[in-house]
Design an enzyme around this catalytic site. Structure first.
Site, PDB file in Angstrom:
ATOM      1  N   LYS A 236       0.844  -1.208   0.000  1.00  0.00           N
ATOM      2  CA  LYS A 236       0.000   0.000   0.000  1.00  0.00           C
ATOM      3  C   LYS A 236       0.876   1.253   0.000  1.00  0.00           C
ATOM      4  O   LYS A 236       0.613   2.208  -0.737  1.00  0.00           O
ATOM      5  CB  LYS A 236      -0.934  -0.012   1.229  1.00  0.00           C
ATOM      6  CG  LYS A 236      -2.004  -1.103   1.139  1.00  0.00           C
ATOM      7  CD  LYS A 236      -2.714  -1.345   2.455  1.00  0.00           C
ATOM      8  CE  LYS A 236      -3.679  -2.505   2.355  1.00  0.00           C
ATOM      9  NZ  LYS A 236      -4.283  -2.882   3.654  1.00  0.00           N
TER      10      LYS A 236
ATOM     11  N   GLN B  99      -3.842  -1.269   9.993  1.00  0.00           N
ATOM     12  CA  GLN B  99      -3.856  -2.613   9.411  1.00  0.00           C
ATOM     13  C   GLN B  99      -4.438  -3.618  10.407  1.00  0.00           C
ATOM     14  O   GLN B  99      -4.018  -3.681  11.558  1.00  0.00           O
ATOM     15  CB  GLN B  99      -2.418  -3.020   9.012  1.00  0.00           C
ATOM     16  CG  GLN B  99      -2.311  -4.365   8.310  1.00  0.00           C
ATOM     17  CD  GLN B  99      -2.993  -4.383   6.944  1.00  0.00           C
ATOM     18  OE1 GLN B  99      -2.940  -3.419   6.194  1.00  0.00           O
ATOM     19  NE2 GLN B  99      -3.652  -5.495   6.631  1.00  0.00           N
TER      20      GLN B  99
ATOM     21  N   ASP C  87     -10.426   3.327   4.721  1.00  0.00           N
ATOM     22  CA  ASP C  87     -10.862   1.931   4.609  1.00  0.00           C
ATOM     23  C   ASP C  87     -12.391   1.832   4.548  1.00  0.00           C
ATOM     24  O   ASP C  87     -12.935   0.787   4.209  1.00  0.00           O
ATOM     25  CB  ASP C  87     -10.361   1.117   5.810  1.00  0.00           C
ATOM     26  CG  ASP C  87      -9.156   0.240   5.458  1.00  0.00           C
ATOM     27  OD1 ASP C  87      -8.951  -0.019   4.256  1.00  0.00           O
ATOM     28  OD2 ASP C  87      -8.441  -0.180   6.386  1.00  0.00           O
TER      29      ASP C  87
END
Ligand code: NAP
Length: 314
Positions: free
Chosen positions: A52, A96, A119
């Site tokens: 990412k 994460q 997200d």
């Protein structure tokens, strides 16, 4: 005739190039910033975060990775998130998952400012998406799938889309996106799951079949209507002694069988995965633009309506 292969790798490359051009047009003070928070040293999580960050840097997004030890306290992690919330150079925050068990994962995700929640997991964003908002940060995998379908020429509008899987990360937001009015939406949606009897009877109704289960071979050729578009979200490791790593990645769909029946199909790897990462970048650009507009500093638009990138695809 074997199905058309829908290459997420190719479409994601195009999307990243568009985002790179958009970011390059911004003055230095308006360059989007993405912070990724990695707790512990799980190799898979480290690899995902690394991918990412590299993708962000490649398109010109300022990327900051924060590594915290496995035994970081809940309050310490909360403090990091609050610091990023307050940082004007950061527009997207990604923590994460999974987090260690001693950390309250829900509380951490809810602590992220909804406008920096790239997200799309914050309850405010989940709720706004569920009621059909189009200016919302939506979860990257389903949003990437909508973009992939549109760009591959398989507009879901008016189609019957069957989704297999009802997770909060894929299945449910996928349904919300496809049910919205307008571009990328307007589909008729059915969701199936592990308690659906006779799964094949449901999947055979699909014009577009999206499978997010996490079990290889869940969908076989007899479960697919001839000509249907099949999107395979699953990523599963299966043993393969002939490979250097001893395993290979496969999806949830029996690719070789289904490609003989379907009209189009996404491969694994090289299908949904690259779109998920490209969409994270798109969400970050969108977040930066929204924050700038809300703060009254909006001048040059980060979102290029002509390209569709940087705006919500649907
Ligand atoms: N490429 C990417 O970017 C990406 C992103 C996210 C996820 N994934 C992959 O996508 C897969 C699904 O992920 P997830 O997070 O959505 O998984 P998840 O949270 O485990 O959800 C799986 C869903 O599949 C359903 N299911 C399980 N067995 C089934 C069966 N035999 N028939 C019908 N439905 C069944 C479950 O039903 P119940 O609700 O009834 O248990 C559940 O709703 C995984 O392989 C994951 O690695 C890929």
């Amino acid at each position: 005739m074997p199905a058309e292969i829908i290459s997420g790798t190719d479409v994601a490359r195009t999307l990243r190039a568009e985002l790179k051009a958009q970011v390059a047009r911004l003055p230095e003070g308006q360059v989007p910033g993405l912070a990724t928070v990695l707790v512990g040293d799980d190799p898979a999580s480290r690899a995902y975060v690394g991918m990412k960050n590299r993708a962000a840097v490649e398109v010109g997004i300022h990327s900051r990775q924060i590594d915290l030890p496995e035994d970081v306290s809940h309050d310490e992690l909360l403090g990091v998130v609050e610091g990023l919330n307050a940082d004007p150079g950061i527009h997207g925050i990604l923590v994460q998952l999974p987090l260690p068990r001693h950390v309250d994962e829900t509380a951490i995700l809810e602590a992220i400012l909804p406008e920096k929640d790239v997200d799309g997991f914050h309850p405010v964003n989940v709720g706004r998406l569920a009621v059909g908002a189009t200016d919302v940060l939506a979860p990257c995998t389903p949003r990437g799938i909508v973009e992939l379908l549109l760009r591959a020429g398989h507009d879901p509008a008016g189609k019957h889309v069957v989704i297999v899987g009802r997770s909060n990360i894929v299945g449910r937001p996928m349904a919300s996106l496809l049910l919205r009015r307008g571009k990328g939406g307007d589909a008729t949606v059915t969701i199936a799951h592990s308690r659906t009897p006779d799964l094949g009877a449901v999947t055979r109704l699909a014009d577009i079949l999206i499978v997010a289960v996490g079990r290889p071979g869940t969908v076989t050729a007899d479960m697919v209507r001839p000509g249907a578009v099949v999107v395979d979200v699953g990523v599963n490791r299966v043993e393969d002694a002939s490979t250097e790593r001893g395993y290979r990645l496969v999806g949830d769909v029996d690719f070789d069988g289904v490609r003989e029946v379907a009209g189009a199909i996404t491969p694994v790897p090289g299908g949904v995965g690259p779109m998920t990462i490209a969409t994270l970048l798109s969400n970050t650009v969108q977040a930066a633009e929204s924050i700038r507009q809300e703060s009254g500093a909006g001048t040059a638009s980060a979102a290029d309506p002509a390209s569709g990138a940087g705006t919500d695809p649907a």
